[in-house]
Design an enzyme around this catalytic site. Structure first.
Site, mmCIF file in Angstrom:
data_model
loop_
_atom_site.group_PDB
_atom_site.id
_atom_site.type_symbol
_atom_site.label_atom_id
_atom_site.label_comp_id
_atom_site.label_asym_id
_atom_site.label_seq_id
_atom_site.Cartn_x
_atom_site.Cartn_y
_atom_site.Cartn_z
ATOM 1 N N ASP A 286 0.869 -1.185 0.000
ATOM 2 C CA ASP A 286 0.000 0.000 0.000
ATOM 3 C C ASP A 286 0.901 1.230 0.000
ATOM 4 O O ASP A 286 1.636 1.467 0.968
ATOM 5 C CB ASP A 286 -0.870 -0.036 1.262
ATOM 6 C CG ASP A 286 -1.759 1.186 1.403
ATOM 7 O OD1 ASP A 286 -2.648 1.163 2.268
ATOM 8 O OD2 ASP A 286 -1.562 2.164 0.650
ATOM 9 N N ASP B 144 -5.764 7.239 -5.664
ATOM 10 C CA ASP B 144 -6.067 8.656 -5.369
ATOM 11 C C ASP B 144 -6.892 8.749 -4.080
ATOM 12 O O ASP B 144 -6.579 9.507 -3.155
ATOM 13 C CB ASP B 144 -6.851 9.229 -6.560
ATOM 14 C CG ASP B 144 -6.919 10.752 -6.576
ATOM 15 O OD1 ASP B 144 -7.607 11.286 -7.454
ATOM 16 O OD2 ASP B 144 -6.299 11.396 -5.715
ATOM 17 N N SER C 64 -2.348 4.608 -14.315
ATOM 18 C CA SER C 64 -3.297 4.375 -15.412
ATOM 19 C C SER C 64 -3.784 2.937 -15.561
ATOM 20 O O SER C 64 -4.616 2.677 -16.446
ATOM 21 C CB SER C 64 -2.723 4.831 -16.769
ATOM 22 O OG SER C 64 -2.817 6.234 -16.905
ATOM 23 N N THR C 65 -3.292 2.008 -14.757
ATOM 24 C CA THR C 65 -3.644 0.596 -14.974
ATOM 25 C C THR C 65 -4.906 0.162 -14.249
ATOM 26 O O THR C 65 -5.294 -1.003 -14.333
ATOM 27 C CB THR C 65 -2.485 -0.331 -14.545
ATOM 28 O OG1 THR C 65 -2.302 -0.211 -13.125
ATOM 29 C CG2 THR C 65 -1.204 0.020 -15.263
ATOM 30 N N VAL D 31 -8.595 2.292 -13.073
ATOM 31 C CA VAL D 31 -9.787 2.924 -13.692
ATOM 32 C C VAL D 31 -9.519 3.334 -15.140
ATOM 33 O O VAL D 31 -10.378 3.254 -16.001
ATOM 34 C CB VAL D 31 -10.195 4.166 -12.849
ATOM 35 C CG1 VAL D 31 -11.197 5.050 -13.576
ATOM 36 C CG2 VAL D 31 -10.747 3.721 -11.510
ATOM 37 N N TYR D 32 -8.249 3.733 -15.417
ATOM 38 C CA TYR D 32 -7.938 4.228 -16.766
ATOM 39 C C TYR D 32 -7.599 3.106 -17.745
ATOM 40 O O TYR D 32 -7.269 3.363 -18.903
ATOM 41 C CB TYR D 32 -6.825 5.281 -16.707
ATOM 42 C CG TYR D 32 -7.289 6.643 -16.185
ATOM 43 C CD1 TYR D 32 -8.610 6.854 -15.802
ATOM 44 C CD2 TYR D 32 -6.411 7.696 -16.061
ATOM 45 C CE1 TYR D 32 -9.034 8.072 -15.331
ATOM 46 C CE2 TYR D 32 -6.822 8.941 -15.583
ATOM 47 C CZ TYR D 32 -8.154 9.120 -15.234
ATOM 48 O OH TYR D 32 -8.579 10.340 -14.761
#
Ligand code: APR
Length: 168
Positions: free
Chosen positions: A9, A33, A116-117, A119-120
């Site tokens: 984490d 985020d 980016s891996t 939600v994106y």
């Protein structure tokens, strides 16, 4: 050159800067985020409000507040649209601009999530290659740059990073 990958984490890491996979508003969200904002506390959002957003591929820094990290470097990854819309260059920009900011802040240690891996929807294997290649190249040009830890949230992602690191 000190590059490593771990599973864990990112909000728990005792490093000078952790990188946040934010969105262009910089006003928080889900995924990493959300975890960073929850761990940092409300002062993080208050400072983010003063930044007036961040374009995709760019990076902006704030304090870490209740996090163990001194700084949070917020960067905005590209949304995956199949690969024909400059996604790879924008993802590389995230890593390059975050490293440049970490260097500017005098960070000796920094940690990245797999930008980016989630939600994106960026394919994790392609994203891991871009992450490792871009950071490696930056540190070859700036040997005084920070030691970097790639913090993966699951073993499968870590395996992808370890495979890239093994090729160095
Ligand atoms: N520590 C490390 N990695 C984490 C953590 C955590 N606490 N939580 C999630 N991750 C991982 C995810 O498993 C994924 O591998 O971070 C990676 C990035 O996933 P997202 O957080 O979904 O980020 P991204 O794909 O870049 O999408 C950004 O999601 O949360 C919103 O506001 C954010 O709109 C933005 C978008």
């Amino acid at each position: 050159m000190e590059l490593r990958a771990v599973t864990g984490d990112i909000t728990k890491l005792q490093v000078d800067a952790i990188v946040n996979a934010a969105n262009t508003s910089l006003l928080g969200g889900g995924g990493v985020d959300g975890a960073i904002h929850r761990a940092a506390g409300p002062e993080l959002l208050a400072e983010c409000r003063t930044l007036h957003g961040c374009p995709t591929g760019q990076a902006k820094a704030t304090g870490g507040y209740c996090l163990p990290a001194r700084y949070v470097i917020h960067t905005v990854g590209p949304v995956w649209h199949g690969g024909g819309h400059g996604e790879a260059e924008l993802l590389a920009d995230c890593y390059r601009n975050s490293m440049a900011l970490a260097l500017e802040l005098g960070c000796r240690t920094a940690a990245f999530p797999a930008i980016s891996t989630g939600v994106y929807r960026y394919p994790p294997d392609q994203a891991a290659r871009i992450a490792v290649d871009t950071v490696r190249r930056f540190l070859e040009e700036h040997p005084e740059g920070p030691q970097v830890t790639f913090v993966c949230f699951d073993a499968r992602t870590e395996d992808l990073y370890q495979a890239q690191l093994a090729e160095l």
